[in-house]
Design a protein around this motif. Structure first.
Motif, PDB file in Angstrom:
ATOM      1  N   GLN A  33       0.817  -1.229   0.000  1.00 57.50           N
ATOM      2  CA  GLN A  33       0.000   0.000   0.000  1.00 57.50           C
ATOM      3  C   GLN A  33       0.844   1.269   0.000  1.00 57.50           C
ATOM      4  O   GLN A  33       0.767   2.066   0.924  1.00 57.50           O
ATOM      5  CB  GLN A  33      -0.882   0.022   1.234  1.00 57.50           C
ATOM      6  N   GLY A  65       5.189   8.805   9.096  1.00 59.93           N
ATOM      7  CA  GLY A  65       4.625   7.465   8.966  1.00 59.93           C
ATOM      8  C   GLY A  65       3.540   7.129   9.961  1.00 59.93           C
ATOM      9  O   GLY A  65       3.431   7.735  11.045  1.00 59.93           O
ATOM     10  N   GLY A  66       2.748   6.144   9.560  1.00 55.04           N
ATOM     11  CA  GLY A  66       1.613   5.718  10.370  1.00 55.04           C
ATOM     12  C   GLY A  66       2.039   5.001  11.645  1.00 55.04           C
ATOM     13  O   GLY A  66       1.333   5.051  12.656  1.00 55.04           O
ATOM     14  N   SER A  67       3.183   4.305  11.602  1.00 52.80           N
ATOM     15  CA  SER A  67       3.643   3.591  12.794  1.00 52.80           C
ATOM     16  C   SER A  67       3.934   4.608  13.892  1.00 52.80           C
ATOM     17  O   SER A  67       3.494   4.459  15.040  1.00 52.80           O
ATOM     18  CB  SER A  67       4.904   2.782  12.498  1.00 52.80           C
ATOM     19  N   HIS A  85      -2.880  -3.595  12.475  1.00 52.47           N
ATOM     20  CA  HIS A  85      -1.505  -3.546  11.980  1.00 52.47           C
ATOM     21  C   HIS A  85      -0.526  -3.727  13.145  1.00 52.47           C
ATOM     22  O   HIS A  85      -0.793  -3.273  14.258  1.00 52.47           O
ATOM     23  CB  HIS A  85      -1.257  -2.193  11.304  1.00 52.47           C
ATOM     24  N   THR A 132      -4.917  -3.836   7.378  1.00 55.99           N
ATOM     25  CA  THR A 132      -3.821  -3.989   6.422  1.00 55.99           C
ATOM     26  C   THR A 132      -4.004  -5.192   5.512  1.00 55.99           C
ATOM     27  O   THR A 132      -3.926  -5.083   4.295  1.00 55.99           O
ATOM     28  CB  THR A 132      -2.482  -4.119   7.186  1.00 55.99           C
ATOM     29  N   ASP A 148      -7.103   3.658  13.581  1.00 53.43           N
ATOM     30  CA  ASP A 148      -5.974   3.503  12.674  1.00 53.43           C
ATOM     31  C   ASP A 148      -6.547   3.549  11.258  1.00 53.43           C
ATOM     32  O   ASP A 148      -6.956   2.532  10.692  1.00 53.43           O
ATOM     33  CB  ASP A 148      -5.242   2.181  12.934  1.00 53.43           C
ATOM     34  N   ALA A 167      -4.732   4.661   8.749  1.00 54.00           N
ATOM     35  CA  ALA A 167      -3.540   4.891   7.916  1.00 54.00           C
ATOM     36  C   ALA A 167      -3.855   4.576   6.462  1.00 54.00           C
ATOM     37  O   ALA A 167      -3.540   5.340   5.557  1.00 54.00           O
ATOM     38  CB  ALA A 167      -2.372   4.041   8.403  1.00 54.00           C
ATOM     39  N   ASP A 182      -2.513   8.122   6.645  1.00 56.73           N
ATOM     40  CA  ASP A 182      -1.283   8.243   5.854  1.00 56.73           C
ATOM     41  C   ASP A 182      -1.582   8.928   4.528  1.00 56.73           C
ATOM     42  O   ASP A 182      -2.347   8.386   3.710  1.00 56.73           O
ATOM     43  CB  ASP A 182      -0.706   6.845   5.548  1.00 56.73           C
ATOM     44  N   HIS A 236       0.613   9.075   2.333  1.00 50.20           N
ATOM     45  CA  HIS A 236       1.387   8.335   1.335  1.00 50.20           C
ATOM     46  C   HIS A 236       0.754   7.006   0.960  1.00 50.20           C
ATOM     47  O   HIS A 236       1.333   6.232   0.198  1.00 50.20           O
ATOM     48  CB  HIS A 236       2.834   8.123   1.809  1.00 50.20           C
ATOM     49  N   LYS A 237      -0.401   6.724   1.515  1.00 49.30           N
ATOM     50  CA  LYS A 237      -1.100   5.521   1.064  1.00 49.30           C
ATOM     51  C   LYS A 237      -2.176   5.917   0.052  1.00 49.30           C
ATOM     52  O   LYS A 237      -1.970   5.795  -1.134  1.00 49.30           O
ATOM     53  CB  LYS A 237      -1.675   4.760   2.257  1.00 49.30           C
TER      54      LYS A 237
END
Ligand SMILES: Cc1ncc(COP(=O)(O)O)c(C=O)c1O
Length: 477
Positions: A86, A145-147, A186, A243, A268, A270, A297, A299-300
């Motif tokens: 993703q 980042g999502g983390s 995730h 995820t 979440d 993300a 996110d 970037h996803k």
């Protein structure tokens, strides 16, 4: 200043290099979109690749061949036959934001070190928070980042929910905090909990239904069981797009349960939280505005280059509590609410100019570009699932809600054990061929192929070709 340094800093040198690199990248994009470049991932064994680049260091350096080789040899996310993890086929303009970031090198976690990106970050966060249905007391930050985003939100939740100053005093005897989250969450969520020192025990998994969504009917019993074990549940986490399967948890019901028990409700999102900004897929995130915090996110599903994550708080004040020894003091002193110094609220001390990347896209194309990107990719996911379900030799384990589609080749008369091996084998052959990129996952202990439709350029014929390719390897395997 040495001559070498003069050369390395020379603006005219940079101008020429940048123009040439941008030309190479534009050529690469064209070749990818049009598929005149046939390769998604030029496969090479990792050790062999390491050797190649170790040897390269000894060769005479030539600018264009070096960069061309770097581009050619790596994975091509913008290729329509990339249907893998993703990570989005980023909008090229976001890449220019990355270049600006690299050259200006503003460490934007404090205002003075990134005044423009800090202001832009605030605009972006306010826009997204509003689009989620949050009120004006909401706020948030961008993180790498999502983390990190999940950890940032959970740290705020811990401080707010513990009933004492957890940040200063640490864990106290007889108090074992925990979160509840679906089995499909995730790993960054459980990792965040373990980083906070709550151990594996601190992550209570709520069973899922056949659609791999958190089963809201099991919340009460799961909660009661945890309390009986001496755990103090502080947080309930919902997935807005898990995820592995892209499933959406029933956010409204989770919100209801959290409110009833006084839990912090974190989403979440993300991957799929941004559904809330799209007219077509908004229904998937019904109840999102009731969450205490949301991670999304860019970037996803929003077309921004990695890493760019929004951490949103329904009540912005909560985000200032996280790292503060005397949280009460903060609330009495408005001056300490330094929205412009994001280091107060995140782990990052020097951070990229993420605000500029998102703002520049918003400024150039408006929010519609995010809606179009999200909707197009989710539509592609549905189309792919529909094509798969027409083939008697394929199995679709569930109807996907998002652009993450899991499936497997079943051929005929094979056991699950044989199919696990066969599908893993098919994937290996496919990625080694370089023609497509797909990944795999485990669902109910069975191996499935997994494709995230992340690229608006992927077409029906690409999907059909992929299935033909899988059939070919399936039959010969
Ligand atoms: C649901 C979910 N949460 C969090 C993450 C972690 O995000 P990142 O890779 O930006 O750290 C992912 C990554 O795939 C994800 O799918």
């Amino acid at each position: 200043m040495t001559d070498l340094l003069k050369q390395a800093y020379d603006p005219e040198n940079f101008r020429g290099q940048a123009h040439r690199l941008v030309d190479l990248l534009a050529d690469h994009l064209e070749a990818s979109y049009s598929q005149s470049d046939k390769t998604v991932l030029p496969w090479m064994d990792p050790d062999q690749r390491l050797l190649k680049w170790q040897n390269d260091l000894e060769q005479k350096f030539e600018f264009e061949p070096f960069w061309k080789d770097t581009i050619d040899e790596t994975i091509h996310i913008h290729h329509p036959k990339y249907l893998g993890h993703q990570v989005c086929a980023s909008l090229p303009l976001a890449g220019l934001g990355d270049m600006l970031n690299g050259v200006l090198n503003n460490g934007s976690a404090i205002y003075e070190m990134g005044p423009v990106s800090t202001a832009m970050e605030r605009v972006v966060i306010d826009w997204l928070a509003g689009a989620m249905g949050y009120g004006k007391e909401a706020s948030g930050v961008l993180t790498s980042g999502g983390s990190l985003g999940n950890l940032t939100a959970l740290l705020a939740a811990r401080q707010h929910q513990s009933g004492y100053d957890h940040w200063t005093e640490g864990k106290i005897d007889g108090f074992h905090p925990a979160i509840m989250v679906s089995e499909e969450s995730h790993y960054s969520v459980s990792r965040a909990v373990q980083i906070m020192g709550w151990g594996e025990k601190g992550v209570i998994k709520v069973p899922t239904n056949p659609l791999h969504q958190l089963d809201a009917g099991r919340l009460e019993e799961t909660y009661a069981k945890a309390e009986k074990q001496g755990l103090k549940v502080l947080v309930l986490v919902g997935n807005a797009g898990s995820t592995s399967t892209g499933s959406y948890d029933p956010l409204d019901q989770i919100a209801h349960f959290s409110e009833k028990k006084g839990l912090w409700f974190h989403i979440d999102g993300a991957h799929g939280g941004a559904a809330a900004i799209t007219p077509k897929y908004r229904h998937l995130t019904k109840g999102i505005e009731r969450a205490d915090s949301i991670v999304i996110d860019f970037h996803k599903m929003l077309g921004i280059s990695a890493l760019t994550t929004a951490v949103l708080f329904r009540d912005g004040k909560r985000s200032y509590e996280t790292f503060n020894q005397k949280a009460g003091y903060i609330f009495n002193n408005e001056e300490r609410e330094q929205w412009f110094n994001s280091a107060v609220r995140t782990l990052e001390c020097t951070k990229n100019m993420m605000g500029v990347k998102v703002y520049s896209i918003l400024r150039t194309y408006g929010p519609q570009v995010f809606i179009d990107h999200f909707t197009t990719c989710y539509d592609l996911g549905r189309e792919f699932a529909a094509i798969i379900s027409q083939g008697a030799d394929f199995e679709l384990p569930y109807e996907p809600e998002s652009n993450i589609v899991c499936y497997r080749y079943i051929g005929s008369g094979k056991t699950d054990h044989e199919l696990n091996r066969l599908n893993a084998d098919i994937r290996r052959k496919i990625i080694e061929s370089g023609k497509f990129y797909i990944v795999q996952t485990q669902i109910d202990n069975k191996t499935y192929l997994r494709s995230s439709l992340m690229n608006p350029f992927t077409s029906k014929s690409d999907m059909e070709e992929l299935l033909e390719e899988i059939r070919m390897y399936g039959k010969s395997g």
